[in-house]
Scaffold this active site. Structure first.
Site, PDB file in Angstrom:
ATOM      1  N   GLY A 116      -5.991   5.643   1.529  1.00  0.00           N
ATOM      2  CA  GLY A 116      -5.749   7.075   1.585  1.00  0.00           C
ATOM      3  C   GLY A 116      -5.098   7.496   0.284  1.00  0.00           C
ATOM      4  O   GLY A 116      -3.928   7.209   0.068  1.00  0.00           O
ATOM      5  N   HIS A 117      -5.858   8.100  -0.597  1.00  0.00           N
ATOM      6  CA  HIS A 117      -5.321   8.449  -1.911  1.00  0.00           C
ATOM      7  C   HIS A 117      -5.246   9.971  -2.052  1.00  0.00           C
ATOM      8  O   HIS A 117      -6.252  10.659  -1.943  1.00  0.00           O
ATOM      9  CB  HIS A 117      -6.168   7.811  -3.015  1.00  0.00           C
ATOM     10  N   LYS A 135      -0.620   5.353  -5.561  1.00  0.00           N
ATOM     11  CA  LYS A 135      -1.680   5.011  -6.509  1.00  0.00           C
ATOM     12  C   LYS A 135      -2.541   6.209  -6.869  1.00  0.00           C
ATOM     13  O   LYS A 135      -2.992   6.338  -8.001  1.00  0.00           O
ATOM     14  CB  LYS A 135      -2.583   3.922  -5.908  1.00  0.00           C
ATOM     15  N   GLN A 163      -4.997  -0.408  -1.106  1.00  0.00           N
ATOM     16  CA  GLN A 163      -3.989  -1.244  -0.437  1.00  0.00           C
ATOM     17  C   GLN A 163      -2.989  -1.788  -1.456  1.00  0.00           C
ATOM     18  O   GLN A 163      -2.775  -1.153  -2.464  1.00  0.00           O
ATOM     19  CB  GLN A 163      -4.640  -2.385   0.359  1.00  0.00           C
ATOM     20  N   GLY A 183       0.826  -1.201   0.000  1.00  0.00           N
ATOM     21  CA  GLY A 183       0.000   0.000   0.000  1.00  0.00           C
ATOM     22  C   GLY A 183       0.862   1.253   0.000  1.00  0.00           C
ATOM     23  O   GLY A 183       2.090   1.180   0.113  1.00  0.00           O
ATOM     24  N   ASP A 184       0.210   2.399  -0.175  1.00  0.00           N
ATOM     25  CA  ASP A 184       0.892   3.703  -0.164  1.00  0.00           C
ATOM     26  C   ASP A 184       1.970   3.810  -1.238  1.00  0.00           C
ATOM     27  O   ASP A 184       2.994   4.457  -1.044  1.00  0.00           O
ATOM     28  CB  ASP A 184       1.522   3.974   1.218  1.00  0.00           C
TER      29      ASP A 184
HETATM   30  P1  IMO Z   1      -3.790   2.643   0.480  1.00  0.00           P
HETATM   31  O1  IMO Z   1      -4.931   2.402  -0.458  1.00  0.00           O
HETATM   32  C1  IMO Z   1      -1.186   1.036   3.539  1.00  0.00           C
HETATM   33  C2  IMO Z   1      -2.861  -1.883   6.355  1.00  0.00           C
HETATM   34  C3  IMO Z   1      -2.993  -1.458   7.799  1.00  0.00           C
HETATM   35  C4  IMO Z   1      -2.798  -2.809   8.486  1.00  0.00           C
HETATM   36  C5  IMO Z   1      -3.511  -3.769   7.554  1.00  0.00           C
HETATM   37  C6  IMO Z   1      -4.930  -4.099   7.958  1.00  0.00           C
HETATM   38  O2  IMO Z   1      -3.662   4.033   0.976  1.00  0.00           O
HETATM   39  O3  IMO Z   1      -2.521   2.119  -0.101  1.00  0.00           O
HETATM   40  P2  IMO Z   1      -7.223  -2.765   7.811  1.00  0.00           P
HETATM   41  O4  IMO Z   1      -7.654  -1.484   8.463  1.00  0.00           O
HETATM   42  O5  IMO Z   1      -7.297  -2.736   6.321  1.00  0.00           O
HETATM   43  O6  IMO Z   1      -7.908  -3.969   8.392  1.00  0.00           O
HETATM   44  O7  IMO Z   1      -5.663  -2.916   8.228  1.00  0.00           O
HETATM   45  O8  IMO Z   1      -3.523  -3.144   6.287  1.00  0.00           O
HETATM   46  N1  IMO Z   1      -3.513  -0.974   5.379  1.00  0.00           N
HETATM   47  C7  IMO Z   1      -2.851  -0.136   4.570  1.00  0.00           C
HETATM   48  N2  IMO Z   1      -1.534   0.145   4.478  1.00  0.00           N
HETATM   49  N3  IMO Z   1      -2.031   1.630   2.690  1.00  0.00           N
HETATM   50  C8  IMO Z   1      -3.352   1.340   2.727  1.00  0.00           C
HETATM   51  O9  IMO Z   1      -4.199   1.785   1.798  1.00  0.00           O
HETATM   52  C9  IMO Z   1      -3.824   0.453   3.729  1.00  0.00           C
HETATM   53  N4  IMO Z   1      -5.026  -0.012   4.083  1.00  0.00           N
HETATM   54  C10 IMO Z   1      -4.825  -0.908   5.072  1.00  0.00           C
HETATM   55  O10 IMO Z   1      -1.989  -0.546   8.154  1.00  0.00           O
HETATM   56  O11 IMO Z   1      -1.437  -3.161   8.504  1.00  0.00           O
HETATM   57 MG    MG Z   2      -2.462   4.772   2.413  1.00  0.00          MG
END
Ligand code: IMO
Ligand code: MG
Length: 430
Positions: A40-41, A16, A224, A12-13
């Site tokens: 978080g986009h 995107k 993610q 993730g992050d």
């Molecule tokens: P974007 O779309 C990074 C991580 C959380 C945790 C695990 C489970 O911005 O890339 P959850 O709340 O989904 O049950 O948490 O997944 N996580 C992310 N890490 N970017 C994200 O979204 C994430 N969405 C969930 O930190 O380790």
């Molecule tokens: Mg994020």
């Protein structure tokens, strides 16, 4: 003309938001197909910053249809809140530009509470979730007791559904020694938010099929990353949905043929938020420096992200599990100025060498990365818009990454600004 699915190729992050925004200009429809407001986009358009969690990134552009598919878990309050925040930024969201799948599962307050409760408790495994209720909502979906968006349109039969849901949740509450949830409060929570979200409800599978047949370009926006996939990720330190590209079809109600080009997004290094294995993680000044230069703090929770070198073995694996056709490599400029740069090219485990990431939790925690070291570059790649703008050594790094992961770099992103992008291949041209 291919449709495009964008998926994160790490944890993730990966950046995107920028890539999806940049592609959405060429798309007619932008679809979210999994996850929820744990994403978080960040989009930077003309100096204006938009932070989206639940809404597809197409909403900030005029004349795009944004769709939240059935594979998403939808917090109706979060949706209403995000719509309001965007309105304050001058972005108007109506049924004209947003549709939400009638069969999307809802996240309720009980899910948020349970998520937070598990994360704060000493028992069990702490995952480091976003505490948005994502996991508990998906559990109820698979457990066949979830409330779905369409249920808000039939308030008469809602109490029965709430009772069924609470039979399960109140048993858990008793187990935790907590007060039970009142069915009346849950009913009221739902009834009061219904008018804010029902206007967007639609049979999304049919709408998308019509759009597809009409020759419209569809962009599927993953949240993610593939290493957080509930099947293919670093289980149990994952999110509760499938994040790989195959989910774009299931999570929006289209057949697999509707998904065309798969663009994986990868950072030129690696980050992770929350708990779980991370073989190339750095605990020294280099890791700190990458975090500072890369502004590695979460958009959703504000948490500091763990940082480390690019792990080619992991990305090579996600290239396969998502069928990635090309990579958008982001944040290369953060590596500007490093004397040497390392790339993880394999692992050592109990005296053996591995060219893949083992599946078991114990082995994942124990592997030691094998590094290849490359000379860094002193020039800047920030804001570069053509290959000619890049230092030779930076080009060498990108070429080595391609070789190791087994996929070409189709897009190179050199700053958060959308125009600071080098395009090798337009994903929409297949
Ligand atoms: P974007 O779309 C990074 C991580 C959380 C945790 C695990 C489970 O911005 O890339 P959850 O709340 O989904 O049950 O948490 O997944 N996580 C992310 N890490 N970017 C994200 O979204 C994430 N969405 C969930 O930190 O380790
Ligand atoms: Mg994020």
């Amino acid at each position: 003309m291919a449709n495009v699915v964008v998926v994160g190729a790490q944890w993730g992050d990966e950046g995107k938001g920028k890539i999806v925004d940049w592609l959405s200009e060429q798309a007619d429809v932008v679809v979210r197909f999994q996850g929820g407001h744990n994403a978080g986009h960040t989009l930077v358009i003309g100096g204006k910053v938009y932070k989206l969690s639940l809404l597809p990134s197409g909403v900030v552009r005029p004349n795009k249809l944004s769709v939240i598919g059935n594979g998403v878990v939808l917090d109706p309050y979060a949706l209403a809140g995000e719509v309001e925040r965007l309105a304050e930024q001058g972005v108007s969201i109506t049924r004209e530009n947003l549709r939400v799948a009638e069969n999307a599962t809802l996240i309720l307050s009980i899910h948020r509470e349970l998520d937070a409760l598990r994360e704060s408790g000493s028992a069990g495994t702490k995952i480091g979730t976003t505490k948005r209720g994502i996991g508990p909502a998906y559990e109820d979906k698979a457990g066949r007791r979830a409330i779905r968006l369409m249920d808000l349109a039939d308030l008469g039969s809602l109490p029965e559904k709430v009772d069924r849901l609470l039979t399960h949740h109140n048993a858990l509450r008793r187990g935790f020694g907590l007060e039970e949830f009142s069915p009346k409060a849950i009913y009221e929570e739902l009834a009061s938010v219904a008018p804010k979200v029902l206007p967007y409800m639609d049979a999304v599978w049919r709408l998308l099929d019509d759009e597809r047949r009409a020759g419209k370009r569809i962009l599927f926006e993953g949240a993610q990353g593939a290493l957080l996939d509930v099947d293919h990720g670093t289980y149990p330190f994952v999110t509760s949905s499938n994040t790989v590209a195959g989910q774009a079809a299931t999570g929006s109600g289209l057949g697999p043929g509707a998904v065309g080009y798969v663009l994986g997004i990868a950072k030129a290094y690696t980050t992770r938020v929350g708990e779980g294995p991370f073989p190339t993680e750095l605990f020294d000044e280099t890791g700190e420096l990458i975090g500072q230069k890369g502004k590695e703090f979460g958009v959703v929770t504000g948490r500091k992200r763990r940082c480390g070198w690019f792990d080619a073995t992991l990305v090579r694996q996600t290239v396969r599990t998502s069928g990635i056709d090309g990579i958008a490599l982001t944040k290369l400029d953060i590596l500007d100025g490093f004397k040497t740069i390392k790339i993880g090219v394999g692992y050592r485990l109990d005296g053996e060498t591995l060219d893949y990431f083992p599946a078991s939790q114990g082995a994942q925690a124990r592997v030691e990365p094998i590094y290849e070291e490359m000379e860094g570059w002193s020039g800047s790649t920030a804001g570069a818009r053509s290959w000619a703008d890049l230092p030779a050594q930076a080009i060498k790094y990108v070429r080595r990454v391609e070789e190791l992961i087994g996929a070409p770099v189709a897009v190179l992103s050199t700053s958060p600004e959308r125009d600071d992008t080098i395009l090798m291949k337009n994903p929409f041209e297949g």
